[in-house]
Design a protein around this motif. Structure first.
Motif, PDB file in Angstrom:
ATOM      1  N   MET A  81       0.818  -1.209   0.000  1.00  0.00           N
ATOM      2  CA  MET A  81       0.000   0.000   0.000  1.00  0.00           C
ATOM      3  C   MET A  81       0.853   1.261   0.000  1.00  0.00           C
ATOM      4  SD  MET A  81      -3.371  -0.834   2.311  1.00  0.00           S
ATOM      5  CE  MET A  81      -4.119   0.655   1.678  1.00  0.00           C
ATOM      6  N   LEU A  82       2.007   1.205   0.648  1.00  0.00           N
ATOM      7  CA  LEU A  82       2.883   2.371   0.662  1.00  0.00           C
ATOM      8  C   LEU A  82       3.421   2.665  -0.736  1.00  0.00           C
ATOM      9  CD1 LEU A  82       3.803   4.344   2.843  1.00  0.00           C
ATOM     10  CD2 LEU A  82       5.930   3.040   3.021  1.00  0.00           C
ATOM     11  N   ALA A  83       3.720   1.610  -1.492  1.00  0.00           N
ATOM     12  CA  ALA A  83       4.202   1.799  -2.868  1.00  0.00           C
ATOM     13  C   ALA A  83       3.104   2.431  -3.736  1.00  0.00           C
ATOM     14  CB  ALA A  83       4.633   0.453  -3.454  1.00  0.00           C
ATOM     15  N   SER A  84       1.871   1.979  -3.580  1.00  0.00           N
ATOM     16  CA  SER A  84       0.764   2.560  -4.349  1.00  0.00           C
ATOM     17  C   SER A  84       0.524   4.010  -3.948  1.00  0.00           C
ATOM     18  CB  SER A  84      -0.509   1.738  -4.119  1.00  0.00           C
ATOM     19  OG  SER A  84      -0.352   0.402  -4.565  1.00  0.00           O
ATOM     20  N   LEU A  85       0.594   4.291  -2.658  1.00  0.00           N
ATOM     21  CA  LEU A  85       0.407   5.653  -2.170  1.00  0.00           C
ATOM     22  C   LEU A  85       1.476   6.583  -2.724  1.00  0.00           C
ATOM     23  CD1 LEU A  85      -1.047   7.619  -0.171  1.00  0.00           C
ATOM     24  CD2 LEU A  85       0.645   6.895   1.538  1.00  0.00           C
ATOM     25  N   ASN A  86       2.706   6.130  -2.717  1.00  0.00           N
ATOM     26  CA  ASN A  86       3.825   6.937  -3.228  1.00  0.00           C
ATOM     27  C   ASN A  86       3.624   7.276  -4.698  1.00  0.00           C
ATOM     28  OD1 ASN A  86       6.731   7.968  -2.976  1.00  0.00           O
ATOM     29  ND2 ASN A  86       6.906   6.478  -4.643  1.00  0.00           N
ATOM     30  N   HIS A  87       3.170   6.314  -5.482  1.00  0.00           N
ATOM     31  CA  HIS A  87       2.960   6.552  -6.910  1.00  0.00           C
ATOM     32  C   HIS A  87       1.862   7.590  -7.144  1.00  0.00           C
ATOM     33  CE1 HIS A  87       1.648   5.889 -11.045  1.00  0.00           C
ATOM     34  NE2 HIS A  87       2.844   5.368 -11.269  1.00  0.00           N
ATOM     35  N   MET A  88       0.800   7.555  -6.349  1.00  0.00           N
ATOM     36  CA  MET A  88      -0.323   8.461  -6.565  1.00  0.00           C
ATOM     37  C   MET A  88      -0.031   9.889  -6.091  1.00  0.00           C
ATOM     38  SD  MET A  88      -3.453   5.921  -5.427  1.00  0.00           S
ATOM     39  CE  MET A  88      -4.732   7.149  -5.677  1.00  0.00           C
ATOM     40  N   LEU A  89       0.707  10.031  -5.020  1.00  0.00           N
ATOM     41  CA  LEU A  89       0.907  11.351  -4.433  1.00  0.00           C
ATOM     42  C   LEU A  89       1.961  12.184  -5.154  1.00  0.00           C
ATOM     43  CD1 LEU A  89       0.796  10.622  -0.592  1.00  0.00           C
ATOM     44  CD2 LEU A  89      -1.032  11.493  -2.049  1.00  0.00           C
ATOM     45  N   TYR A  90       2.964  11.530  -5.693  1.00  0.00           N
ATOM     46  CA  TYR A  90       4.104  12.267  -6.231  1.00  0.00           C
ATOM     47  C   TYR A  90       4.223  12.068  -7.739  1.00  0.00           C
ATOM     48  CZ  TYR A  90       5.073  12.286  -1.262  1.00  0.00           C
ATOM     49  OH  TYR A  90       4.957  12.434   0.090  1.00  0.00           O
ATOM     50  N   GLY A  91       5.223  12.697  -8.330  1.00  0.00           N
ATOM     51  CA  GLY A  91       5.421  12.620  -9.776  1.00  0.00           C
ATOM     52  C   GLY A  91       4.626  13.700 -10.499  1.00  0.00           C
ATOM     53  N   GLN A  92       4.632  13.616 -11.810  1.00  0.00           N
ATOM     54  CA  GLN A  92       3.953  14.590 -12.662  1.00  0.00           C
ATOM     55  C   GLN A  92       2.737  13.950 -13.324  1.00  0.00           C
ATOM     56  OE1 GLN A  92       4.625  17.806 -12.900  1.00  0.00           O
ATOM     57  NE2 GLN A  92       6.350  17.600 -11.464  1.00  0.00           N
ATOM     58  N   PRO A  93       1.587  14.636 -13.335  1.00  0.00           N
ATOM     59  CA  PRO A  93       0.410  14.091 -14.039  1.00  0.00           C
ATOM     60  C   PRO A  93       0.674  13.969 -15.527  1.00  0.00           C
ATOM     61  CG  PRO A  93       0.034  16.364 -13.354  1.00  0.00           C
ATOM     62  CD  PRO A  93       1.320  15.944 -12.721  1.00  0.00           C
ATOM     63  N   SER A  94      -0.107  13.145 -16.187  1.00  0.00           N
ATOM     64  CA  SER A  94       0.118  12.868 -17.618  1.00  0.00           C
ATOM     65  C   SER A  94      -0.131  14.089 -18.492  1.00  0.00           C
ATOM     66  CB  SER A  94      -0.782  11.715 -18.076  1.00  0.00           C
ATOM     67  OG  SER A  94      -2.147  12.015 -17.815  1.00  0.00           O
ATOM     68  N   GLY A  95      -0.929  15.026 -18.042  1.00  0.00           N
ATOM     69  CA  GLY A  95      -1.205  16.242 -18.812  1.00  0.00           C
ATOM     70  C   GLY A  95      -1.228  17.442 -17.892  1.00  0.00           C
ATOM     71  N   PRO A  96      -1.323  18.639 -18.445  1.00  0.00           N
ATOM     72  CA  PRO A  96      -1.365  19.847 -17.611  1.00  0.00           C
ATOM     73  C   PRO A  96      -2.637  19.887 -16.771  1.00  0.00           C
ATOM     74  CG  PRO A  96      -1.829  20.370 -19.911  1.00  0.00           C
ATOM     75  CD  PRO A  96      -1.392  18.945 -19.892  1.00  0.00           C
ATOM     76  N   MET A  97      -2.465  20.079 -15.458  1.00  0.00           N
ATOM     77  CA  MET A  97      -3.589  20.144 -14.533  1.00  0.00           C
ATOM     78  C   MET A  97      -3.307  21.233 -13.509  1.00  0.00           C
ATOM     79  SD  MET A  97      -4.337  16.067 -13.805  1.00  0.00           S
ATOM     80  CE  MET A  97      -5.828  16.386 -12.859  1.00  0.00           C
ATOM     81  N   GLU A  98      -4.253  22.139 -13.344  1.00  0.00           N
ATOM     82  CA  GLU A  98      -4.103  23.183 -12.341  1.00  0.00           C
ATOM     83  C   GLU A  98      -4.456  22.635 -10.966  1.00  0.00           C
ATOM     84  OE1 GLU A  98      -8.609  25.088 -12.795  1.00  0.00           O
ATOM     85  OE2 GLU A  98      -6.832  26.257 -13.365  1.00  0.00           O
ATOM     86  N   ALA A  99      -3.925  23.252  -9.929  1.00  0.00           N
ATOM     87  CA  ALA A  99      -4.204  22.818  -8.564  1.00  0.00           C
ATOM     88  C   ALA A  99      -5.638  23.176  -8.198  1.00  0.00           C
ATOM     89  CB  ALA A  99      -3.220  23.470  -7.601  1.00  0.00           C
ATOM     90  N   ARG A 100      -6.472  22.160  -8.016  1.00  0.00           N
ATOM     91  CA  ARG A 100      -7.886  22.392  -7.714  1.00  0.00           C
ATOM     92  C   ARG A 100      -8.478  21.158  -7.057  1.00  0.00           C
ATOM     93  NH1 ARG A 100     -12.349  20.889 -10.358  1.00  0.00           N
ATOM     94  NH2 ARG A 100     -11.137  20.214 -12.174  1.00  0.00           N
ATOM     95  N   ASP A 101      -9.126  21.357  -5.916  1.00  0.00           N
ATOM     96  CA  ASP A 101      -9.791  20.262  -5.214  1.00  0.00           C
ATOM     97  C   ASP A 101     -11.277  20.275  -5.519  1.00  0.00           C
ATOM     98  OD1 ASP A 101      -8.033  18.772  -3.064  1.00  0.00           O
ATOM     99  OD2 ASP A 101      -7.387  20.867  -3.038  1.00  0.00           O
ATOM    100  N   PRO A 102     -11.790  19.205  -6.146  1.00  0.00           N
ATOM    101  CA  PRO A 102     -13.250  19.137  -6.302  1.00  0.00           C
ATOM    102  C   PRO A 102     -13.906  18.888  -4.946  1.00  0.00           C
ATOM    103  CG  PRO A 102     -12.222  17.096  -7.045  1.00  0.00           C
ATOM    104  CD  PRO A 102     -11.107  18.036  -6.714  1.00  0.00           C
ATOM    105  N   LEU A 103     -15.067  19.466  -4.748  1.00  0.00           N
ATOM    106  CA  LEU A 103     -15.860  19.247  -3.529  1.00  0.00           C
ATOM    107  C   LEU A 103     -15.075  19.541  -2.252  1.00  0.00           C
ATOM    108  CD1 LEU A 103     -17.615  15.887  -4.504  1.00  0.00           C
ATOM    109  CD2 LEU A 103     -18.302  18.210  -5.050  1.00  0.00           C
ATOM    110  N   ARG A 104     -14.315  20.652  -2.255  1.00  0.00           N
ATOM    111  CA  ARG A 104     -13.495  20.957  -1.083  1.00  0.00           C
ATOM    112  C   ARG A 104     -14.347  21.096   0.179  1.00  0.00           C
ATOM    113  NH1 ARG A 104      -9.299  25.929  -1.059  1.00  0.00           N
ATOM    114  NH2 ARG A 104      -8.307  24.556  -2.605  1.00  0.00           N
TER     115      ARG A 104
END
Length: 475
Positions: free
Chosen positions: A413-436
């Motif tokens: 689970m730690l390996a999956s968490l690390n992959h999701m939290l860090y790195g660069q998204p596949s395309g340009p995405m602005e910082a925005r939380d849906p349903l904040r």
């Protein structure tokens, strides 16, 4: 009459939702009903803590164990209900807010009659099967069908076990019905062989509903395909309702046949669940399925605690039921935000979550660290208590194997968490939380998880002590 009031809230709300076509009215009714149910549930817990019996008619009765479960159902129901209003508005064109699921779970834990409890738990299947396929696609339909078939088989086996318990009671003292209170009073006089056979049916039957392996196969599909609020309720509450039924029958079995019989079978199923979940979590590709298999893991841990037995084993199991409900409901609701942001449930499709949705990413990090048992969160404490009780009960092989499997789960689970939290998204995405703003109630989950990890309030300890006395365990 307070139990009738509690049950009337979701049932009346469900009828009111079906009776109106205005979406905002439906949303207001839904959110209000969950909050009012939480307030009434807290009132029931307070009255039982003060030593006041809560009885409504002959079929409805709440003891400390019932109040414990009512608290879990109403709290998670309120958090998921408040979140679901905005989530369903974005995810679906039509409104799909239903209170029937909450009603059936409350009925299951607020009745003293084991037959009515069986009916209510079967009702949870009927109330949720259509909700699993709200996305109306092939995989959702398959998941709903599998959920219906496997749960129905399990509940049929639970029915056989219930009938056997009734038979054992009737040949001993005549017609007494299926009152749990009455069964406890005569449990020592029941035929132990019949009760043992009944417990096997009960363990497999209600274990199916609780997500114990190898009867868990409906769970990963249903949890991953259902909308986020439904997944939160199914994982955070429904599985606990199945465990609640097991605890009720385990208490009778321990008096009639001795605690060794039920303990051995609970440890076997618990370790099997933990091992199977570890194998699937080591290299999981779907984050909702990851959370679903984690539910199998944590149900297995609770089963181990019940199997290890004694004051500390059962205390750890009860604490873990609370911690798992808090953690998993939080993570499944956060997964709804992730799905809205990335439009995928694939782990490798989510990169840089902390950058693209900072609040969502932080909540997912907080919940996952709690889920894998890191201090200072509550699950670490409950797992520590459970495995400590395993060594104390001389069940060392089960305890050592369980701890080793937890290490495997931690790594996967730690390996999956690390992959999701860090790195660069596949395309340009602005910082925005849906349903904040819809995530605000989840702060309660986060605070309680940290609080239960740092200290257990005296009031909570005292109430859990009452719960343990209800099932015949004291320090």
């Amino acid at each position: 009459m307070i139990l009738l009031l509690l049950l009337s809230i979701p049932s009346v709300a469900s009828a009111a939702i079906m009776g109106t076509r205005r979406r905002r009215t439906m949303e207001w009714i839904h959110a209000s009903a969950t909050v009012v149910a939480l307030i009434v549930g807290a009132s029931i817990g307070t009255r039982i803590w003060a030593g006041e019996p809560v009885v409504s008619w002959s079929l409805l009765r709440a003891d400390a164990l019932s109040a414990f479960m009512i608290g879990i159902v109403t709290f998670v129901g309120a958090v998921a209900g408040l979140y679901s209003v905005a989530y369903m508005r974005l995810e679906f064109d039509d409104n799909h807010l239903s209170q029937l699921f909450i009603f059936t779970m409350l009925l299951a834990v607020a009745t003293d009659n084991l037959g009515l409890m069986w009916v209510a738990i079967e009702g949870t299947t009927l109330a949720t099967v259509f909700l699993v396929n709200l996305h109306d696609n092939h995989t959702g339909l398959e998941a709903a069908y599998k959920y219906l078939i496997i749960s129905s088989v399990g509940i049929a086996l639970a029915f056989m076990g219930t009938v056997l318990v009734f038979y054992a009671a009737s040949i001993e003292v005549g017609e007494i019905g299926l009152s749990w209170t009455m069964l406890i009073s005569i449990a020592a006089r029941l035929n132990p062989n019949i009760v043992k056979l009944a417990f096997i049916f009960i363990l497999i039957g209600y274990g199916t509903k609780a997500g114990l392996a190898p009867m868990h196969t409906w769970l990963p599909d249903a949890h991953s395909e259902a909308p986020a609020p439904i997944s939160a309720l199914m994982s955070g509450v429904l599985l606990n309702v199945g465990i609640y039924a097991l605890i009720r029958f385990k208490t009778v079995t321990d008096i009639a046949a001795g605690p060794e019989f039920s303990s051995v079978w609970l440890m076997r199923f618990g370790l099997l669940s933990l091992g199977l979940a570890a194998a699937f979590l080591l290299s999981q590709r779907n984050y909702k399925r990851m959370l679903a298999y984690s539910s199998v893991e944590h149900t297995g841990i609770v089963a181990l605690g019940l199997g290890f037995g004694g004051y500390w084993g059962l205390l750890g199991a009860l604490l873990h039921m609370i911690n798992h409900a808090l953690t998993k409901s939080m993570l499944f609701l956060v997964s709804g935000n992730i799905s809205l942001r990335y439009h995928t449930t694939e782990i490798y499709g989510v990169r840089g979550l902390l950058k693209t949705a900072p609040w969502t990413g932080f909540a997912f990090l907080w919940g996952t660290l709690a889920l894998i048992g890191l201090p200072p969160f509550g699950p670490f404490i409950s797992e520590f208590i459970i495995f400590r009780s395993g060594f104390a009960a001389h069940s060392t092989p089960y305890a050592v194997t369980g701890i080793a499997l937890l290490v495997v789960v931690f790594a996967g689970m730690l390996a999956s968490l690390n992959h999701m939290l860090y790195g660069q998204p596949s395309g340009p995405m602005e910082a925005r939380d849906p349903l904040r703003w819809s995530m605000v109630p989840l702060a309660l989950n986060a605070i309680l998880l940290l609080g239960f990890g740092l200290t257990l309030p005296a009031g909570v300890r005292a109430f859990l002590g009452q719960v343990l006395k209800t099932v015949g365990v004291s320090l």
